[in-house]
Design an enzyme around this catalytic site. Structure first.
Site, PDB file in Angstrom:
ATOM      1  N   TRP A  45       0.764  -1.477  -0.145  1.00 14.56           N
ATOM      2  CA  TRP A  45      -0.019  -0.052   0.035  1.00 14.56           C
ATOM      3  C   TRP A  45       0.956   0.902   0.221  1.00 14.56           C
ATOM      4  O   TRP A  45       1.939   1.589   0.641  1.00 14.56           O
ATOM      5  CB  TRP A  45      -0.799  -0.164   1.021  1.00 14.56           C
ATOM      6  N   ASP A 101      -1.974  -6.253   8.602  1.00 16.77           N
ATOM      7  CA  ASP A 101      -2.753  -4.994   8.190  1.00 16.77           C
ATOM      8  C   ASP A 101      -3.405  -5.386   7.923  1.00 16.77           C
ATOM      9  O   ASP A 101      -3.703  -6.176   7.056  1.00 16.77           O
ATOM     10  CB  ASP A 101      -2.336  -4.069   7.485  1.00 16.77           C
ATOM     11  N   LYS A 149     -14.550  -0.095   4.975  1.00 16.13           N
ATOM     12  CA  LYS A 149     -14.240  -1.031   3.519  1.00 16.13           C
ATOM     13  C   LYS A 149     -15.813  -1.679   4.288  1.00 16.13           C
ATOM     14  O   LYS A 149     -16.488  -1.597   3.199  1.00 16.13           O
ATOM     15  CB  LYS A 149     -13.501  -1.375   2.892  1.00 16.13           C
TER      16      LYS A 149
HETATM   17  C1  LMR Z   1      -6.279   3.059  -0.717  1.00 18.26           C
HETATM   18  O1  LMR Z   1      -5.530   1.987  -0.521  1.00 18.26           O
HETATM   19  O2  LMR Z   1      -6.596   3.369  -1.690  1.00 18.26           O
HETATM   20  C2  LMR Z   1      -7.572   2.927   0.357  1.00 18.26           C
HETATM   21  O3  LMR Z   1      -6.479   2.158   1.444  1.00 18.26           O
HETATM   22  C3  LMR Z   1      -8.110   3.984   0.622  1.00 18.26           C
HETATM   23  C4  LMR Z   1      -6.537   5.407   1.042  1.00 18.26           C
HETATM   24  O4  LMR Z   1      -6.787   5.513   2.314  1.00 18.26           O
HETATM   25  O5  LMR Z   1      -5.477   5.356   0.339  1.00 18.26           O
END
Ligand code: LMR
Length: 401
Positions: free
Chosen positions: A131, A212, A247
């Site tokens: 992420w 996570d 979510k």
């Molecule tokens: C994403 O990855 O798009 C979501 O988890 C929202 C974010 O905070 O980035």
């Protein structure tokens, strides 16, 4: 003067796209960036069970006084049961402590700050890719970082052997960040067997899993999506979980997450959690109440809970349906590349295989917003925009004449 000397910080890789999207005048624009669910009309709806819970809260809520540093006990107990399952040995032995945090991001940040105090020399290991906000959170905390292999572009699947071999070399006391389900951004998860093996490696090596868990219920279902946490909890004495209700309850802006520390005994959990609370106190003092109250109201009531579970099924099924439609429509557009892997990916995201140049072309020429690296939010695709999207992807993939 300090402000005059500053140049602007770069836009956020994910949230920055939404800002650019909002300013784009093209009526055909599509936002496939941020991971926010949309229904087939392009709306991010408030769940029916959430609306009903809010109606009840409006009548019953008696105070807006502060919550305790860790949040409301009812919410924290519900989160533990949701994550581990009712009657899990860790809960029976009272080895877990949970704080309500402002979203999953708040949980990760508090966990990172806590770790920086208790093991400042440790390195945090992250999957390649991960992420986009993970490195930033740990950098902001001053943490050393390293990467372990995860996604294989050639097979569009998990690079399992490389991952396993890398995790066998992680030193004791280091921290390994893993996505429990619906890996963000790849949509590729470990099997039960693979989790078992990795959990065994964590136990043998003595590294600390930081899990996570932001998409529970969006992969297979609420139970099966927790398998990674269960395998880890069986194998290792200590771990962290950053969980999110953004979510699966659609509570994005209510910032409803939690940080859980699982210790080896109840007497070890107590002092560990006191440090988490100290960290919370100097960061945001105590959490916002509303989202936790909504979740508690839903999970306390059998009928509302049943309704919520059905609504989660609805979200999951729509995303799966969009995956199938996307693969079919791309083939109909004459795209030669095999996109069937999109149907094997889980959760909100699809790692499309589009290059950064192709992503830039789609944004600049077609007003289609995709995260750098090629991550598509499948839940942003609707009956109204899927044809334009597939035509545009077909155009960008067309071989040079
Ligand atoms: C994403 O990855 O798009 C979501 O988890 C929202 C974010 O905070 O980035």
């Amino acid at each position: 003067m300090i402000f005059k000397t500053l140049s602007p910080a770069p836009p956020d890789a994910i949230m920055g796209l939404t800002e650019a999207f909002k300013k784009d005048p093209n009526p055909q624009k599509i936002n496939l960036g941020v991971g926010v669910y949309q229904d087939d009309t392009g709306v991010t709806p408030i769940m029916e069970c959430v609306k009903e819970a809010e109606r009840r809260i409006l009548v019953s809520e008696k105070t807006k006084s502060y919550l305790s540093i860790g949040g409301a006990p009812e919410y924290r107990a519900h989160m533990q049961k949701l994550m581990f399952g009712v009657d899990h040995p860790v809960l029976r032995d009272d080895r877990a402590r949970t704080a309500h945090t402002p979203g999953g991001t708040g949980a990760l940040r508090i966990g990172a700050l806590f770790l920086k105090q208790v093991c400042p020399e440790a390195t945090v290991w992250m999957s390649t890719p991960t992420w986009a906000n993970h490195p930033g959170i740990f950098t902001a905390t001053g943490y050393k970082q390293a990467a372990y292999p995860y996604y294989c572009a050639e097979t569009q699947g998990l690079d399992y052997e490389a991952m396993r071999d890398a995790l066998k070399k992680v030193p004791a006391g280091d921290v390994v960040l893993m996505h429990v389900c619906c890996h963000n951004p790849s949509g590729i998860d470990l099997s039960d067997e693979q989790w078992r093996e990795i959990a065994g490696i964590a136990a043998d090596r003595g590294w600390i899993p930081f899990l996570d868990f932001a998409y529970q219920g969006l992969g297979d279902d609420l139970e099966r999506d927790r398998v990674g946490l269960l395998r880890m909890a069986e194998a290792v004495p200590e771990l962290f979980v950053a969980h999110s209700c953004s979510k699966n309850f659609g509570l994005y802006r209510e910032r409803t997450g939690s940080l859980t520390v699982m210790a080896s005994t109840t007497s070890a959990a107590e002092p560990a959690f006191s440090h988490v609370e100290k960290t919370v106190r100097v960061t945001y003092s105590n959490p916002p109440a509303h989202g936790g109250l909504i979740v508690t109201t839903i999970l306390d009531d059998a009928a509302l809970r049943g309704q919520w579970e059905q609504e989660v099924v609805g979200i999951r099924d729509r995303i799966k349906g969009v995956r199938t439609a996307l693969v079919r429509k791309l083939a109909e557009q004459g795209v030669a590349r095999d996109f069937s892997f999109i149907e094997r990916q889980r959760g909100m995201f699809s790692f499309s295989g589009l290059t950064d140049e192709q992503v830039a072309f789609l944004r600049e020429k077609k007003s289609i917003y995709i995260v750098k690296g090629g991550r598509i939010n499948v839940a942003g695709i609707t009956s109204a925009n899927i044809d334009y999207l597939c035509e545009s992807i077909a155009e960008v993939l067309k071989p040079e004449p």
